[in-house]
Design an enzyme around this catalytic site. Structure first.
Site, PDB file in Angstrom:
ATOM      1  N   GLY A 196      21.943 -28.410  34.324  1.00  0.00           N
ATOM      2  CA  GLY A 196      20.793 -29.307  34.425  1.00  0.00           C
ATOM      3  C   GLY A 196      20.643 -30.166  33.181  1.00  0.00           C
TER       4      GLY A 196
ATOM      5  N   ASP B  56      25.428 -21.189  36.383  1.00  0.00           N
ATOM      6  CA  ASP B  56      24.935 -22.269  37.246  1.00  0.00           C
ATOM      7  C   ASP B  56      25.534 -22.095  38.641  1.00  0.00           C
ATOM      8  OD1 ASP B  56      23.544 -25.236  36.418  1.00  0.00           O
ATOM      9  OD2 ASP B  56      24.477 -25.110  38.396  1.00  0.00           O
TER      10      ASP B  56
ATOM     11  N   TYR C 174       5.916 -26.472  42.945  1.00  0.00           N
ATOM     12  CA  TYR C 174       6.561 -26.334  41.634  1.00  0.00           C
ATOM     13  C   TYR C 174       5.537 -25.954  40.559  1.00  0.00           C
ATOM     14  CZ  TYR C 174       8.999 -28.081  37.399  1.00  0.00           C
ATOM     15  OH  TYR C 174       9.560 -28.225  36.161  1.00  0.00           O
TER      16      TYR C 174
ATOM     17  N   GLY D 261      20.901 -22.343  34.787  1.00  0.00           N
ATOM     18  CA  GLY D 261      20.700 -23.768  35.080  1.00  0.00           C
ATOM     19  C   GLY D 261      21.446 -24.618  34.071  1.00  0.00           C
TER      20      GLY D 261
ATOM     21  N   ILE E 263      21.094 -17.089  40.602  1.00  0.00           N
ATOM     22  CA  ILE E 263      20.136 -16.210  39.910  1.00  0.00           C
ATOM     23  C   ILE E 263      19.464 -15.238  40.881  1.00  0.00           C
ATOM     24  CG2 ILE E 263      19.653 -17.674  37.910  1.00  0.00           C
ATOM     25  CD1 ILE E 263      17.132 -18.675  39.416  1.00  0.00           C
TER      26      ILE E 263
HETATM   27  N1  SER Z   1       9.887 -33.397  35.337  1.00  0.00           N
HETATM   28  C1  SER Z   1       9.196 -32.458  36.203  1.00  0.00           C
HETATM   29  C2  SER Z   1       9.096 -32.988  37.565  1.00  0.00           C
HETATM   30  O1  SER Z   1       8.967 -34.180  37.697  1.00  0.00           O
HETATM   31  C3  SER Z   1       7.833 -32.198  35.691  1.00  0.00           C
HETATM   32  O2  SER Z   1       7.914 -31.368  34.601  1.00  0.00           O
HETATM   33  O3  SER Z   1       9.088 -32.242  38.492  1.00  0.00           O
END
Ligand code: SER
Length: 341
Positions: A13, A35, A154, A10, A55
């Site tokens: 990023g 990446d 997430y 990544g 990945i």
């Molecule tokens: N910055 C992340 C998000 O907003 C949270 O850790 O998904």
């Protein structure tokens, strides 16, 4: 002899940008960056090698293992919380299967090299899931073991991968006959919302902080997608990088847990609005609440207790909110968007 390198996934990023630049300044650190997209031009001189790849491609990871002695893996690649809600199964693939691939790479390298590969993993406040605003207010600063009941894909992915990291470090192969003495050394930091002066995040739910600031600096209208009273912790990128480097270099015996909170300042969206308007009095910012994204940040804590990180590896942020804006964000952003003459 094979080269000793640090692997960063990544790489393009937000954290990748800050980390690669910081590591490149250290004498003798060789960086292999990975990446999906071509590497940002500003990072090219900092890396010994860039590999454009996925990945999820285990052949590619196998080739890396054959070529390098990897001492540390910073596994930064992931799909953030808002984006993950649009396509949860894809997010799961990248966030969980991708992490599992890297963990396996770390485990195999550790066995092969005869020493533990450090695996540095950024997790997030998204692993927390507070049930309502009243509880969020009451709880205030929360500790690592509290409210690990995420409401996003997430958050679920990050929490599970924290546990996978712990599993591979402490329990993997304990029952098997082919037990190897060396597995990975997994160290994880749960980050608050991050704000960088150089880059703008994509697909996160804490993005309203950085977006408000960068929008104002660019002279663009910005519609903030959360209520003014929304409060979550934030941190500027130099402190995030500092914490990653600190946890990486901490002696093994001082690490008493695999997952640590770090914290810095906890503004409301209105506090960010006020400080941005102070710097850009003409900033055109409105509040236009997105119910889904609001629900996500309402489930995240107001603040995190980072006393374990302070105790174990002397973590302390350099920047409070005022200093973040006055000494880092505003000067750097003014420079970034200055008109070309
Ligand atoms: N910055 C992340 C998000 O907003 C949270 O850790 O998904």
């Amino acid at each position: 002899m094979r080269n000793e390198v640090v692997l960063i996934t990544g790489a393009n990023g937000e954290i990748g940008h800050g980390l690669i630049k910081a590591l490149a300044q250290r004498n003798g650190t060789q960086i292999v960056a990975l990446d999906l997209r071509p590497l940002d031009e500003s990072l090219i001189p900092c890396c010994d090698r860039f590999i454009q790849g996925d990945i999820l491609d285990s052949m590619l990871l196998g080739r890396l293992m054959a070529e390098y002695d990897i001492t540390t893996i910073y596994h930064l690649a992931s799909i953030l919380s808002t984006k993950a809600e649009y396509n949860p199964e894809t997010a799961h693939k990248i966030n969980v299967e991708g992490t599992l691939n890297l963990l396996r790479l770390g485990v195999e390298l550790s066995t092969w090299q005869g020493s533990s590969v450090k695996f540095i993993y950024p997790s997030s406040i998204a692993v927390y899931g507070l049930p309502d605003l009243e509880t969020k207010k009451q709880e205030g600063k929360i500790k690592e073991w509290m409210w690990c009941t995420p409401i996003t894909m997430y958050g679920c992915n990050k929490l599970y991968c924290e546990n996978l990291g712990k599993y591979y470090t402490k329990y993997y192969r304990q029952l098997a006959k082919d037990r190897s003495k060396h597995s990975i050394d997994f160290r994880c930091i749960r980050f608050p919302g991050l704000i960088s002066a150089e880059t703008i995040p994509t697909g996160g739910t804490s993005d309203y902080g950085p977006e408000m600031l960068h929008g104002a600096a660019k002279g663009e209208h910005y519609a903030c997608f959360v209520r003014p009273d929304t409060r979550i912790p934030f941190m500027v990128m130099p402190d995030a990088i500092k914490s990653l480097l600190l946890i990486e270099s901490a002696p093994r015996e001082s690490i008493t847990q695999s997952v640590y909170n770090v914290s810095s300042f906890s503004p409301s969206a209105k506090d960010i609005y006020d400080i941005v308007r102070q710097a850009y009095p003409d900033a055109d910012i409105t509040f236009d609440v997105d119910a889904q994204r609001q629900r996500i940040v309402d489930s995240w804590p107001e603040d995190c207790d980072d006393s374990a990180a302070l105790h174990d590896w002397e973590w302390k942020p350099d920047y409070d909110m005022q200093r973040s804006f006055d000494e880092y964000l505003l000067p750097a952003i003014k420079n970034l968007y200055k008109p070309i003459v």
